[in-house]
Scaffold this active site. Structure first.
Site, PDB file in Angstrom:
ATOM      1  CD  GLU A 106      -3.199  -1.144   1.938  1.00 56.20           C
ATOM      2  OE1 GLU A 106      -3.280  -0.276   2.826  1.00 56.20           O
ATOM      3  OE2 GLU A 106      -4.095  -1.998   1.735  1.00 56.20           O
ATOM      4  CD  GLU A 139      -3.456  -6.175   2.707  1.00 56.17           C
ATOM      5  OE1 GLU A 139      -4.352  -5.516   3.264  1.00 56.17           O
ATOM      6  OE2 GLU A 139      -2.233  -5.926   2.837  1.00 56.17           O
ATOM      7  CD  GLN A 173      -3.859  -9.810   8.389  1.00 53.33           C
ATOM      8  OE1 GLN A 173      -3.181 -10.337   9.248  1.00 53.33           O
ATOM      9  NE2 GLN A 173      -3.711  -8.521   8.077  1.00 53.33           N
TER      10      GLN A 173
HETATM   11  O1  AHR Z   1      -5.115  -6.325   6.575  1.00 47.81           O
HETATM   12  C1  AHR Z   1      -5.088  -5.215   7.388  1.00 47.81           C
HETATM   13  C2  AHR Z   1      -4.478  -4.004   6.710  1.00 47.81           C
HETATM   14  O2  AHR Z   1      -5.254  -3.609   5.636  1.00 47.81           O
HETATM   15  C3  AHR Z   1      -3.114  -4.205   6.106  1.00 47.81           C
HETATM   16  O3  AHR Z   1      -2.100  -4.072   7.041  1.00 47.81           O
HETATM   17  C4  AHR Z   1      -3.041  -3.111   5.094  1.00 47.81           C
HETATM   18  O4  AHR Z   1      -2.225  -3.444   4.012  1.00 47.81           O
HETATM   19  C5  AHR Z   1      -4.484  -2.887   4.701  1.00 47.81           C
HETATM   20  O5  AHR Z   1      -4.835  -1.578   4.718  1.00 47.81           O
END
Ligand code: AHR
Length: 670
Positions: free
Chosen positions: A200, A317, A366
């Site tokens: 990001e 993500e 996650q």
């Molecule tokens: O997954 C949580 C957060 O979400 C991660 O650290 C970041 O990359 C995203 O904004």
């Protein structure tokens, strides 16, 4: 009198049934599975995971340390490891997320009591003692059989740190980093293929502008070196959701130096995971289906710069981001997981399968205890979430070939908004088994799904279903098996049509074992087949495979297998192998070519495997549906200095992956 009474009862029953029929919504879906046209390979990495130093994902969720009372192996929780092994996690991203851009990997190696602590400023300001570092992560990957995907620090790190990390983990010897690794107890290097260049970078990873970040990507990728046969696959930090300007600039400036670009898209929801009514159910699913549009938008931009689709779109993500559970630290992103999350997971996987030509990896956020997790833990307790069950049910699609679908479904409407009631996917694996996965997003109505499978004969079908009574059903530590897959039998199979009574709010995976009766892959007629292939040998210094008809043949002969002809020049030569391959039974075959340097493999004149260019040993794959009998095979190979290797393998029905044996190879004698 009696007759009159019976007549009245019948009339009453008829009226009742009529009213019932007009109040129940009989939703219908029609699916045609096209078995004449195979789609692309479903990269197993589409089922990838993400683990960040955030809340209790790593500490408590995966890692408890050797001295913990929680049963563990070298510090890793036994229960979690066992569940992850069952899931067959293909690839695991680490250490972040936002954490990655303030992580200095050298703080996480060496004796644990000498490792410095740091503050995890992104996630609650907790103290990170670095007891879980590079060795622990790479050992975890080895334990669960996953490829490692390391996200490197670009925001607050240096190019040197990045280059050293690659050297430390992947180089054999002869440099200070490999020696340091040895001193820290690991003799052999690991295989670390996937490296992320920041995370990001438009946000927590440095708030960069796309052109600045793209230039940095060129620098970082220059110093990402390949050691000991480890081929670095470079993944640029990609766009946030709809930001196609980011994709455009990064692809334009750095598209030639990367292998993949990440996309982040979360299904945000301001309430907690299980606190919703039907409007909440609908809006989360509607939001998640945006993934389809996003992939199309970014792919279109990528096509402009990379029409041959060399660079993968990696959704590194994704998932639901609900409000945290009451009483938990808001920075730890701990959320429950309901049947709605299961529908989100299945719907996204169905979308990813549609775009496997571009989408070659995704990483749900996650893996444990954070966001849309597979696993939740509470001290010594552990549970598998409905999302875990979807990933487990869907693992049959990994490494299979996507089958294009025509799908017509009714709408599921809430208020003025509608979404398709059913989404689906289908694939065929190398044993010829077809799997069809169906997801009914409508929480109220069963759907009658008619599947036309014209080219599939003698089928035997079995199924599994994940569903629940309540929309917000979940697994709790008191009731960990409340939502679990069950055997599914509510279908009929007649004349190559399957009719499925798909329950409301459900995910069904059907397994079809039978024979394919499609036109593709017919064998050819051969007059006088004789053992061995023919080969032509050329002398030329090359960077890519040439047009062989422009070259002069230096020597020729017969060869048992696709091996290096002896003698050869060792450097700067090319070989073309031609002949026939005898396929033992109808089915689906995978072909692999591992070479140093380039190869291409053709079956029946169709280019199946492309592994061109000057490179270290590297394997690529292709597939074909072939009927029993002879088929044409051609393999082109060139060698340009350095290492020298060629191995061409096959895998098919009842046939483990193996170098194509001499018994399968022939040439036609004139
Ligand atoms: O997954 C949580 C957060 O979400 C991660 O650290 C970041 O990359 C995203 O904004």
């Amino acid at each position: 009198m009696l007759i009159k009474k019976q007549f009245n009862n019948l009339l009453f029953l008829k009226i009742y049934l009529f009213i019932l029929a007009s109040t129940i919504n009989f939703a219908q879906t029609k699916i045609i599975v096209n078995l004449d046209e195979l789609g692309s390979y479903i990269d197993p990495n589409i089922y990838g995971q993400f683990s960040e130093h955030l809340g209790s994902c790593i500490y408590g969720g995966i890692w408890v340390g050797e001295d913990s009372e929680i049963p563990n192996t070298n510090g890793f929780r036994n229960d979690v490891i066992e569940a992850l092994k069952k899931l067959e996690v293909p690839v695991l991203r680490w250490p972040g997320g936002c954490f990655a851009d303030e992580y200095h990997w050298m703080d996480g190696i060496g004796p644990k009591n000498e490792r410095p602590s740091m503050m995890n400023t992104n996630w609650g300001g907790v103290i990170e003692d670095n007891s879980f570092g590079t060795h622990e992560f790479l050992n975890l990957c080895e334990m669960i059989g996953a490829e490692a995907y390391i996200s490197a620090n670009v925001g607050s790190g240096t190019v040197e740190e990045f280059a050293n990390w690659i050297q430390y983990t992947t180089s054999e010897s002869g440099n200070p980093m490999a020696e340091l690794r040895r001193k820290n107890g690991r003799e052999k290097p690991w295989n670390v293929k996937y490296w992320g260049i920041g995370n990001e970078s438009w946000g927590c990873g440095g708030r960069m502008r796309p052109s600045y970040y793209a230039d940095l990507t060129r620098v970082y990728s220059t110093y990402a070196k390949n050691y000991a046969g480890n081929q670095v696959y470079k993944i640029a930090s990609g766009p946030n959701s709809y930001d196609t300007v980011w994709t455009d600039q990064v692809m334009e400036i750095a598209g030639k130096v990367i292998n993949g670009i990440g996309l982040h898209y979360y299904t945000n929801n301001s309430r907690t995971a299980a606190d919703f009514d039907e409007i909440g159910w609908f809006s989360v699913i509607q939001k998640t289906l945006e993934m389809d549009k996003l992939i199309q938008m970014h792919s279109k931009v990528m096509d402009k710069h990379d029409p041959t689709k060399n660079v993968a779109l990696i959704v590194d993500e994704w998932g639901t981001w609900h409000n945290v559970e009451p009483g938990t630290n808001p920075s730890f992103l701990y959320q429950q997981n309901t049947m709605r999350d299961a529908v989100v997971a299945a719907s996204n996987l169905n979308i990813f399968h549609k775009y496997t030509d571009r989408v070659r990896m995704t990483n749900i956020a996650q893996m444990v205890n954070v966001l849309q997790a597979m696993i939740l833990t509470d001290n010594e307790k552990m549970l598998l979430t409905p999302t875990y069950h979807v990933f487990e049910m869907y693992k049959v699609h990994k490494g299979a070939i996507n089958l294009p679908l025509e799908l017509k479904t009714s709408n599921y409407t809430v208020g003025d908004e509608s979404i398709p009631s059913v989404n689906a996917t289908a694939s065929i694996n190398s044993n010829g088994i077809v799997h069809i996965s169906l997801c009914n997003v409508d929480p109220n109505n069963n759907d009658e799904v008619k599947i036309d499978l014209e080219k599939f004969i003698n089928g035997k079908i079995s199924g599994r279903v994940l569903t629940s009574e309540e929309m917000n059903a979940l697994n709790s530590f008191d009731e960990p098996q409340n939502v679990e897959p069950k055997t599914f039998t509510d279908f009929r199979f007649t004349d190559n049509n399957i009719t499925v009574n798909l329950p409301a709010k459900s995910i069904v995976v059907l397994k079809l074992e039978g024979e394919l009766n499609s036109n593709i892959g017919s064998a050819i007629k051969v007059n006088n087949p004789q053992p061995k292939l023919t080969y032509d040998y050329y002398k030329k210094s090359l960077m890519v495979l040439p047009n062989f008809s422009d070259l002069e043949i230096v020597s020729e002969g017969l060869i048992d297998q696709i091996k290096l002809p002896e003698p050869n020049d060792g450097s700067d030569f090319a070989v073309k192998y031609s002949g026939l391959i005898k396929i033992p039974q109808n089915g689906f075959y995978n072909f692999y070519s591992k070479s140093d340097d380039g190869t291409k493999l053709y079956i029946d004149g169709k280019l199946l495997v492309i592994n061109d260019g000057r490179h270290a040993p590297m394997e690529t794959q292709g597939f074909a549906t072939l009927k029993k009998g002879f088929h044409k095979i051609e393999v082109e190979f060139f060698q340009a200095g350095g290492g020298l290797e060629i191995a061409v393998s096959i895998e098919g029905p009842g046939m483990e992956k193996q170098e194509i044996p001499a018994e399968m190879l022939y040439h036609e004698s004139k």
